[in-house]
Design a protein around this motif. Sequence first.
Motif, short mmCIF file in Angstrom:
data_model
loop_
_atom_site.label_atom_id
_atom_site.label_comp_id
_atom_site.label_asym_id
_atom_site.label_seq_id
_atom_site.Cartn_x
_atom_site.Cartn_y
_atom_site.Cartn_z
N PRO A 144 -32.52 7.11 -10.95
CA PRO A 144 -32.99 7.02 -9.61
C PRO A 144 -32.19 6.41 -8.50
O PRO A 144 -31.95 6.84 -7.67
N ARG A 145 -31.44 5.18 -9.07
CA ARG A 145 -30.67 4.57 -7.94
C ARG A 145 -28.99 4.92 -8.25
O ARG A 145 -28.24 4.60 -7.30
N GLY A 146 -28.81 5.47 -9.35
CA GLY A 146 -27.30 5.91 -9.62
C GLY A 146 -26.55 4.59 -9.88
O GLY A 146 -25.49 4.77 -10.07
N CYS A 147 -26.87 3.66 -10.47
CA CYS A 147 -26.09 2.27 -10.86
C CYS A 147 -25.48 2.50 -12.18
O CYS A 147 -26.22 2.98 -13.15
N TYR A 148 -24.23 2.20 -12.21
CA TYR A 148 -23.57 2.22 -13.52
C TYR A 148 -24.13 1.25 -14.57
O TYR A 148 -24.72 -0.01 -14.20
N LEU A 149 -24.37 1.84 -15.68
CA LEU A 149 -24.96 0.85 -16.95
C LEU A 149 -24.19 0.65 -18.09
O LEU A 149 -24.03 -0.65 -18.40
N ALA A 150 -23.44 1.41 -18.54
CA ALA A 150 -22.35 1.32 -19.75
C ALA A 150 -21.63 2.79 -19.78
O ALA A 150 -21.82 3.48 -19.18
#
Length: 157
Positions: A144-150
């Motif tokens: 949904p927000r496009g933020c990098y996770l891993a």
Amino acid sequence: MTYRIEALPLEPFTAYFAMTDAELAEVGARRWVADAPGRAPCRVSLQDTEAGEALVLVNHAHLTDPASPYRASGPIFVREAAVRAEPAAEAPEMLRKRPLSLRVYDRSNMMIEGQVIEGADLDDRLAQWFANPAVAQAHIHFAPRGCYLARAVRQET
């Protein structure tokens, strides 16, 4: 061929926790206190935060290859009490319970695939992609927000 999922190291972020709010603002970072469980997933521990936990919200460059047009950065949360997650051959719960956007890269950091999936399908999709010898890594983002996770990287066996 297999893959492993890697968390970010804590060391590049520790200095942020000693900064004042004004100093954080100067570098485009913010102090954050989780207001609900699971709202601010930590990219170092690969765990969800509990309400009341201290974090920093910072911009992180996750694809830094100057030769790649896919260079990328974005906001991430890091828990003050984080302990780096060990590389793992299966997705942690934090990833399995979220809708994800995956970006798959070759050894030249050129994107060769992108897909939005349910986190519960992550291990199956990674296994399929890493069966392709051209795949070197996959970046995992919160859809949904496009933020990098891993990221998942190829591991020779």
